[in-house]
Write a protein that holds these residues in place. Structure first.
Motif, mmCIF file in Angstrom:
data_model
loop_
_atom_site.group_PDB
_atom_site.id
_atom_site.type_symbol
_atom_site.label_atom_id
_atom_site.label_comp_id
_atom_site.label_asym_id
_atom_site.label_seq_id
_atom_site.Cartn_x
_atom_site.Cartn_y
_atom_site.Cartn_z
ATOM 1 N N GLN A 27 30.921 -5.544 -4.512
ATOM 2 C CA GLN A 27 31.089 -5.697 -6.070
ATOM 3 C C GLN A 27 32.422 -5.280 -6.516
ATOM 4 O O GLN A 27 33.106 -6.006 -7.384
ATOM 5 N N SER A 28 33.063 -4.294 -5.813
ATOM 6 C CA SER A 28 34.299 -3.939 -6.107
ATOM 7 C C SER A 28 35.345 -4.969 -5.879
ATOM 8 O O SER A 28 36.419 -4.960 -6.577
ATOM 9 N N HIS A 29 34.929 -5.686 -4.995
ATOM 10 C CA HIS A 29 36.078 -6.648 -4.554
ATOM 11 C C HIS A 29 35.761 -7.929 -4.988
ATOM 12 O O HIS A 29 36.564 -8.831 -4.660
ATOM 13 N N GLY A 30 34.713 -8.254 -5.965
ATOM 14 C CA GLY A 30 34.551 -9.387 -6.432
ATOM 15 C C GLY A 30 33.728 -10.470 -5.422
ATOM 16 O O GLY A 30 33.961 -11.524 -5.674
ATOM 17 N N GLU A 31 33.132 -10.008 -4.432
ATOM 18 C CA GLU A 31 32.767 -10.947 -3.297
ATOM 19 C C GLU A 31 31.279 -11.216 -3.784
ATOM 20 O O GLU A 31 30.712 -11.003 -4.545
ATOM 21 N N HIS A 32 30.674 -12.010 -2.897
ATOM 22 C CA HIS A 32 29.265 -12.662 -3.026
ATOM 23 C C HIS A 32 28.270 -11.588 -3.292
ATOM 24 O O HIS A 32 28.121 -10.917 -2.498
ATOM 25 N N LEU A 77 23.495 -0.163 0.480
ATOM 26 C CA LEU A 77 24.093 0.084 -0.985
ATOM 27 C C LEU A 77 25.430 0.317 -1.091
ATOM 28 O O LEU A 77 26.204 -0.277 -2.074
ATOM 29 N N LEU A 78 26.085 1.109 0.039
ATOM 30 C CA LEU A 78 27.501 1.337 -0.222
ATOM 31 C C LEU A 78 28.291 0.006 0.137
ATOM 32 O O LEU A 78 29.186 -0.228 -0.623
ATOM 33 N N ARG A 122 0.692 -1.127 -0.095
ATOM 34 C CA ARG A 122 -0.116 -0.128 -0.078
ATOM 35 C C ARG A 122 0.826 1.380 -0.155
ATOM 36 O O ARG A 122 0.394 2.510 -0.456
ATOM 37 N N GLU A 123 2.094 1.177 0.438
ATOM 38 C CA GLU A 123 2.963 2.539 0.452
ATOM 39 C C GLU A 123 4.159 1.839 0.428
ATOM 40 O O GLU A 123 4.583 0.795 1.400
ATOM 41 N N GLY A 124 5.327 2.389 -0.413
ATOM 42 C CA GLY A 124 6.559 2.011 -0.273
ATOM 43 C C GLY A 124 7.633 3.239 -0.690
ATOM 44 O O GLY A 124 7.188 4.316 -0.627
ATOM 45 N N ILE A 125 8.785 2.703 -0.399
ATOM 46 C CA ILE A 125 9.717 3.887 -0.527
ATOM 47 C C ILE A 125 11.180 3.204 -1.421
ATOM 48 O O ILE A 125 11.297 1.840 -1.381
ATOM 49 N N CYS A 126 11.757 3.900 -1.897
ATOM 50 C CA CYS A 126 12.790 3.416 -2.915
ATOM 51 C C CYS A 126 13.936 4.390 -2.505
ATOM 52 O O CYS A 126 13.802 5.401 -2.298
ATOM 53 N N VAL A 127 15.202 3.736 -2.433
ATOM 54 C CA VAL A 127 16.311 4.304 -2.118
ATOM 55 C C VAL A 127 17.408 3.969 -3.361
ATOM 56 O O VAL A 127 17.942 2.816 -3.051
ATOM 57 N N PRO A 128 17.493 4.636 -4.205
ATOM 58 C CA PRO A 128 18.242 4.379 -5.229
ATOM 59 C C PRO A 128 19.811 4.838 -5.069
ATOM 60 O O PRO A 128 20.233 5.673 -4.213
ATOM 61 N N SER A 129 20.778 4.315 -5.806
ATOM 62 C CA SER A 129 22.278 4.658 -5.625
ATOM 63 C C SER A 129 22.951 4.386 -7.159
ATOM 64 O O SER A 129 22.604 3.444 -7.937
ATOM 65 N N HIS A 130 23.674 5.516 -7.319
ATOM 66 C CA HIS A 130 24.260 5.605 -8.866
ATOM 67 C C HIS A 130 25.904 5.692 -8.814
ATOM 68 O O HIS A 130 26.147 6.172 -7.620
ATOM 69 N N ALA A 131 26.341 5.082 -9.627
ATOM 70 C CA ALA A 131 28.025 4.929 -9.653
ATOM 71 C C ALA A 131 28.434 4.811 -10.919
ATOM 72 O O ALA A 131 27.812 4.467 -11.791
ATOM 73 N N PRO A 132 29.669 5.652 -11.518
ATOM 74 C CA PRO A 132 29.966 5.619 -12.682
ATOM 75 C C PRO A 132 30.132 4.156 -13.074
ATOM 76 O O PRO A 132 30.727 3.175 -12.505
ATOM 77 N N LEU A 133 29.882 3.862 -14.574
ATOM 78 C CA LEU A 133 30.255 2.532 -15.323
ATOM 79 C C LEU A 133 29.456 1.543 -14.476
ATOM 80 O O LEU A 133 29.925 0.355 -14.444
ATOM 81 N N SER A 134 28.394 1.724 -14.013
ATOM 82 C CA SER A 134 27.675 0.596 -13.083
ATOM 83 C C SER A 134 26.372 0.869 -13.322
ATOM 84 O O SER A 134 25.722 1.963 -13.133
ATOM 85 N N PRO A 135 25.710 -0.181 -13.514
ATOM 86 C CA PRO A 135 24.032 -0.029 -13.383
ATOM 87 C C PRO A 135 23.359 0.493 -11.965
ATOM 88 O O PRO A 135 24.286 0.284 -10.945
ATOM 89 N N PRO A 136 22.363 1.193 -11.981
ATOM 90 C CA PRO A 136 21.962 1.806 -10.772
ATOM 91 C C PRO A 136 21.642 0.665 -9.665
ATOM 92 O O PRO A 136 21.136 -0.669 -10.243
#
Length: 242
Positions: A169-174, A162-163, A120-134
């Motif tokens: 992702q940058s360290h190639g972890e799970h 997200l951080l 019924r109600e929601g919230i979105c917290v997006p994150s952007h970084a260069p050369l990477s999908p949101p």
């Protein structure tokens, strides 16, 4: 906000900063979301190709299964107004803020049906970084309206999550490629208990084809040769408990 709540919040933020995998991140978020009255959540990448199998980019799936299946089967990702806004902004927003805009019929239908499914109600917290999908954390609950304090908690912890995902992702972890979904873990637990795919399909009210598909995905992620090997690998990685 009570002192205990503030202390718990900082502890969770610190735990997210030190998280070693997506499962740990997901567990922390799910716990805090529940305290804020939000029962459903999703953590996912947003691939640019709207025709892609976006669901393969999901990192943590806490959506109701009936809504998730309906959303995927209906191809709603291509028309979801929240997805579109997440691509354009890094600011936290409420679903109701999207609903208040002039939406196309296809986008409006998605929001209306989400409401009918209890979101019924929601919230979105997006994150952007260069050369990477949101990346985005989105959460929703059955009751309308969110307290300002809850919004701040959700936004803060989602940002830390997200951080942490960017770090992993940058360290190639799970992340999504090696971490099992909730359903894959559930099915592997039944396999560990000696159940066949057909028996599991009866227990979970799924088709045998769906169970086998989840098993194939789990074996691929675990680099396993067969079901027994997959169970062993999942136990070693602590994806499932003995």
């Amino acid at each position: 906000m009570e002192l205990k709540t503030i202390i718990d919040l900082f502890r969770d933020a610190e735990a997210l900063d030190q998280a070693k995998d997506i499962r740990e991140i997901s567990d922390i978020l799910a716990s805090q979301f529940k305290r804020c009255g939000l029962s459903s959540y999703l953590v996912t990448c947003l691939p640019e190709d709207r025709q892609a199998r976006w669901q393969e980019q999901i990192l943590a799936n806490g959506w109701p299964q009936d809504w998730y299946r309906h959303y995927v089967a209906s191809g709603y990702y291509r028309h979801d107004p929240c997805v579109a806004l997440c691509r354009r902004t890094g600011a936290t927003f409420l679903w109701s803020e999207v609903c208040g805009k002039n939406l196309e019929a296809s986008a409006s239908r998605i929001m209306d049906e989400a409401f009918e499914f209890g979101l019924r109600e929601g919230i979105c917290v997006p994150s952007h970084a260069p050369l990477s999908p949101p990346l985005v954390v989105t959460a929703s609950g059955e009751r309308g309206g969110l307290e300002p304090a809850s919004l701040r908690i959700i936004s803060l912890l989602s940002s830390h999550a997200l951080l942490a995902l960017r770090r992993l992702q940058s360290h190639g972890e799970h992340t999504s490629e090696t971490t099992l979904t909730k359903r894959e873990r559930e099915i592997l637990r039944w396999v560990a208990g000696g159940k066949t795919a057909w028996e599991i399909s009866r227990i979970l009210a799924l088709s045998e084809h769906t169970v086998l598909a989840h098993l194939r995905n789990a074996k691929r992620k675990l680099d396993a040769a067969n079901n027994v090997h997959a169970v062993v690998q999942a136990l070693l990685r602590r994806e499932i408990e003995p």
